[in-house]
Structures are given as structure tokens and as C-alpha cells.
Design a protein around this motif. Sequence first.
Motif, PDB file in Angstrom:
ATOM      1  N   GLY A   1     -14.299   4.677  -5.183  1.00 28.63           N
ATOM      2  CA  GLY A   1     -14.332   4.276  -6.656  1.00 28.63           C
ATOM      3  C   GLY A   1     -13.578   5.336  -7.613  1.00 28.63           C
ATOM      4  O   GLY A   1     -13.791   5.222  -8.695  1.00 28.63           O
TER       5      GLY A   1
ATOM      6  N   PRO B   1      -5.749   3.822  -0.297  1.00 31.00           N
ATOM      7  CA  PRO B   1      -6.179   2.527  -0.956  1.00 31.00           C
ATOM      8  C   PRO B   1      -7.358   1.970  -0.506  1.00 31.00           C
ATOM      9  O   PRO B   1      -8.640   1.950  -1.537  1.00 31.00           O
ATOM     10  CB  PRO B   1      -5.228   1.260  -0.527  1.00 31.00           C
ATOM     11  N   GLU B   2      -7.992   2.044   0.620  1.00 31.20           N
ATOM     12  CA  GLU B   2      -9.235   1.728   1.545  1.00 31.20           C
ATOM     13  C   GLU B   2     -10.165   3.077   0.894  1.00 31.20           C
ATOM     14  O   GLU B   2     -11.362   2.604   0.325  1.00 31.20           O
ATOM     15  CB  GLU B   2      -9.149   1.744   2.848  1.00 31.20           C
TER      16      GLU B   2
ATOM     17  N   GLN C   1     -11.035   2.214  -2.963  1.00 33.29           N
ATOM     18  CA  GLN C   1     -12.017   0.994  -3.185  1.00 33.29           C
ATOM     19  C   GLN C   1     -13.246   1.269  -2.813  1.00 33.29           C
ATOM     20  O   GLN C   1     -14.297   0.967  -3.450  1.00 33.29           O
ATOM     21  CB  GLN C   1     -11.368  -0.069  -2.390  1.00 33.29           C
ATOM     22  N   ARG C   2     -13.320   2.084  -1.780  1.00 37.98           N
ATOM     23  CA  ARG C   2     -15.024   2.346  -1.164  1.00 37.98           C
ATOM     24  C   ARG C   2     -15.563   3.491  -2.107  1.00 37.98           C
ATOM     25  O   ARG C   2     -16.749   3.440  -2.374  1.00 37.98           O
ATOM     26  CB  ARG C   2     -14.728   3.106   0.180  1.00 37.98           C
TER      27      ARG C   2
ATOM     28  N   ARG D   1       0.825  -1.074   0.058  1.00 37.52           N
ATOM     29  CA  ARG D   1       0.034  -0.030  -0.078  1.00 37.52           C
ATOM     30  C   ARG D   1       0.899   1.271   0.104  1.00 37.52           C
ATOM     31  O   ARG D   1       0.472   2.383  -0.407  1.00 37.52           O
ATOM     32  CB  ARG D   1      -0.936   0.201   1.330  1.00 37.52           C
TER      33      ARG D   1
END
Length: 275
Positions: free
Chosen positions: A146, A139-140, A143-144, A64
Motif C-alpha cells: 500500500g 509494482p507487486e 500493491q501488497r 511494469r
Amino acid sequence: MRRHDEVPPVTIAAVSVEDSKQRIAETTHELLLEAHEVPDPRHQELLDEVVILNAPVARSIASRYRSKGVDPDDLEQVAYLGLVKAANGYRPDASTAFLSYAVPTIRGELKRYFRDCAWTVRPPRRVQEMQGSIAAAEPELIQRLGHVPSAEETAEALGTDPAEIAEASSVRGCFSTLSLDAPGTVDGTISLLDTVADDEGGYDLVEDVHTLTPAVANLGDRDKRILELRFRNGLTQEEIGHELGVSQMQVSRLLRGILERLRAELVVRPGPTKG
């Protein structure tokens, strides 16, 4: 009818990722419990097994922090160091699961590495720490959400001000610098070093002329002519002698005297004028 020598088909049950994680967690807990009860060297051997078993977690966390100008192998080594510290510092009698303790320990080790070792240009510590928090959270968030989070979205996730996020994001390039051997153009025909400006010799020439002009103005016509023939026309002392009708030895003495007078003129600084 199947012959007696035929091997019956084997059905392999699929193992889910969650089942695999659960088994690793259980095995880790058992190893840590045993390690807590035995002395070295068996104690250390069990902790080494814990580190090997959970190494993929360390690698995942290190990944990450990539694309920050730091070698991936270095990041993994730092993450493994954090995992080793977690294995040595964890107490099995605690209510917290091992990974709940290990993951923040590994992240903290990576953040300290970026803060203390990975900066080419060192910003203030608060900016360094914020940069590490952003790198861990992005990164999170991507992903959440978009998409790459804005400064406002990142600030909301980290509970800070968007201005601090913007300031920390502006130093992303401080972890590494380009090599001067890197391509300086798209086609790669020249290096970055070729595009760096050199010192301009013309400025030195202008400064020299500006400095010498007043000193040369005080010379006589013959002395000025000798300087012109020697330093502008590039004549040898013998050729100057033929030009002026004197010997080479005389030219040598004349040049030496002229240069000494110029040198003395240049080192003398006039004192303040009196009113």
C-alpha cells in the motif's frame, strides 16, 4: 402475448477474467501441441498464433518497467521478443504451463535490455541487474504494502542487503538524460542550455596579461608606447605614425620587430639555475 416477428431477448452470460484466462491457456496449449507435431510453415504459423494470443501478457509485463526513461514502444517490442523466444523454446510435454515458462523469459529479456542497451551512464553489472530486479518487484510490493517499499522491504523481498538496494536505486536516472532543449525554469522562458555555464573569457585575459607582463617589461619606452597606441587605444598604423612623427611604413616595421621580440621572449624557457 408476443408477436411471432418479435425477437426474443438475448441474455449474455458474464465472462469472468479467470474464465477468459483459462480459455486462453487451453487454446495456447492446444496450439503448442499441434505445432510440436507439424513441420514448417504450419509449425511457425501456430507459434505466431500463440504469440498473438498471449501478447497482452507481454504488454502487461513491459508496463511494469515504464517510467525508467525508456520509450514504452521499445519496451513492448523487447517484451514481444521475449514472448517469441518463449513460444519457440517451450516444450508441450513439460509439466510447466506455458505462462510459467514465458513470464520469466519475457522478464529476462527486458532485464537484459536494460542492462545492455538502456544505460546512459553504465554502472557495474551487478548494480544494473539489481536495478532490473527492483523494477520488476516494485509494482507487486506497492500493491501488497500500500506504499512505495523502503530499501529494507525491497531487500527482504529480493533476499538481499538493503545497502545493495540503496546503491541500485541511486542509479535510476542513468537510463536517460535531459535534452538541452528542455525547459530550464518552471515558466519555460529559457531552455536548459541557457543555464549551462559558458567559458569565462576573463580567465584567458588574466593568463595572457600574466604571461606578457615580464616580456613587455623588457621593451623600451617607445616600443611600449607603440603597443599601447595599437592594441589598447586601437589606432591604425597611419594614426600612430602621425602621433610619433614617423611614416606608416616605419610603424609597420617597428610593430613587426616588437612582436617578433615578444614572441621569441615567450617561447624561450630559462634553464635551471646553477648553485
